[in-house]
Design an enzyme around this catalytic site. Sequence first.
Site, PDB file in Angstrom:
ATOM      1  N   ASP A 346     -34.863-119.487 112.977  1.00  0.00           N
ATOM      2  CA  ASP A 346     -33.972-120.608 112.702  1.00  0.00           C
ATOM      3  C   ASP A 346     -33.675-120.752 111.211  1.00  0.00           C
ATOM      4  O   ASP A 346     -34.447-120.337 110.360  1.00  0.00           O
ATOM      5  CB  ASP A 346     -34.578-121.909 113.225  1.00  0.00           C
ATOM      6  CG  ASP A 346     -35.915-122.233 112.563  1.00  0.00           C
ATOM      7  OD1 ASP A 346     -36.739-121.294 112.411  1.00  0.00           O
ATOM      8  OD2 ASP A 346     -36.144-123.397 112.186  1.00  0.00           O
ATOM      9  N   GLU A 347     -32.544-121.358 110.920  1.00  0.00           N
ATOM     10  CA  GLU A 347     -32.170-121.824 109.578  1.00  0.00           C
ATOM     11  C   GLU A 347     -32.351-120.750 108.500  1.00  0.00           C
ATOM     12  O   GLU A 347     -32.730-121.053 107.381  1.00  0.00           O
ATOM     13  CB  GLU A 347     -32.981-123.081 109.219  1.00  0.00           C
ATOM     14  CG  GLU A 347     -32.707-124.240 110.153  1.00  0.00           C
ATOM     15  CD  GLU A 347     -33.575-125.454 109.863  1.00  0.00           C
ATOM     16  OE1 GLU A 347     -33.057-126.580 109.936  1.00  0.00           O
ATOM     17  OE2 GLU A 347     -34.782-125.292 109.578  1.00  0.00           O
TER      18      GLU A 347
END
Length: 531
Positions: A346-347
């Site tokens: 993620d991210e």
Amino acid sequence: MKIQQSIYSILFLIAVIGFYSCSNEKVAPLTAHSIIPLPVSVSDSKGSFSLNADTKIVTIGENSQLALLSELFKSDIQSLTGILLSSSEQEQENAIVFEITSGMNPEAYKLSVDKNQIRVIASDVAGLFYGAQTIKQLIPSHGANKAKNNKFLVAAGTIEDAPEYGYRGMMLDVARHFFSVEDVKHLIDQIAEYKINHLHLHLSDDQGWRIEIKSWPLLTTIGGSTQVGGQGGGFYTQEDYKDIVKYAQDRFITIVPEIDMPGHTNSALASYGELNPGITVPEKGALRYDRTNLGVDGMATPLYTGIEVGFSTLATNKEVTYRFIEDVIREISELTPGPYFHIGGDESHVTAMEDYIPFIERAQEIVTKYGKKTLGWDEVAHAKLLPTSVAQYWAKAENAIMAIEQGSQVLMSPAVKAYLDMQYDSTTHLGLHWAAYIELDEAYNWDPTELEEQIKRENILGVEAPLWTETIVTRSDIEYMTFPRLTAIAEIGWTPKNLRNWESYSKRIAWHGQRWEAQGKNFYKSPKVEW
């Protein structure tokens, strides 16, 4: 009489409380008990069973876990009632019987109560364990009161029960703030009572690396030396981690380890500069970070103690990175009997998509090599996923749908409903609110099959409630943000949609609040509930 959605009226609740508070010869009917998660079926019969000092525990079946189940149940009953039960090898009157049978679904159980016995049957010990958790919620004691004549009456009747989803989880972030082995065990005890069967441990992030990797020792000596705010830090030795895994396993909870990659990796980059690709990070006014070495290829980055995200990445074009990943996955997989390894994903805002996709695919291959199934946050669906891989839906439905279109399942953790670190309201002294304020009714009033038309029941592995710990520092903080909301998620994971409703749950949770108070648990007293 089957439980109906409207059974829990206010007047009925008052009557039930009266049963508990008056003479112990009065007993509330089984259908009036505040069981969470709500069972599939409950019916009443005449009479009651008297739990007393002469009650015996009997286990029937060939399974090595039965003895442990018996001992755990004895300890729990002693805490609740002051009665130390003994074991018997022979079935008899005045007994609590746990029996392995055949023909039932995994984790399902049938619990029957009459004047002679409480009997739980299941096809696996997990089902018996969940039946034992239900028995505990039938006993009219919170641990502080003493029964008249040292006995506790449990109403006669039958409960037939089975989970809606096979994966019912919670995630604890131990990277932003570190929590001891004893703190994790304490949480395991608390969530097991609500039939949660997975604990996802977020073991690495920008702020800290929390598990010993023998082939890369600086990950813990450097990467584990700090946390958000700059104080403390810490890590689990491999023996610590095995201890946690075993403790959870004994309570039918599977540990899911997560090593986030290629982003959320500054603790690794600070430990081993050769993993650093050398990048330029866009300035962000709120990002209080010393960039002195961040953009230098092959040089260790400074340790990071803030809470901003998205600025770090592993060097996706270096073979040393994949040697590192393989060593980490291999060592942790050898310590983890469960089927899943979580690779984060993620991210990773500074990893170009043309680098991100092959990285995720290669990491997935390494996970498979060591006999595990890949879990990843929903962004991993941009890569080509294996049918055995699972995307954890937290932010973007389109990512979850991409995973489904590739033949993968999704684990439902929508931040706007299931994130335990979100503040209850604007006055909550802990947590954040970037996703939403999540009051108890908001945590309860949703269903995994109703968020997106293209995410159907057959696509869903289960539900998980993550607790990120930017603002969570102590065991008491964990309890406050977790309870009562985790019980709402537990019921979504266990109880069929057509049986769940807020009116019923809000009455039942009040009884659990009384027990939590007696246990000294620090929980949030939602104004939505008449505690």
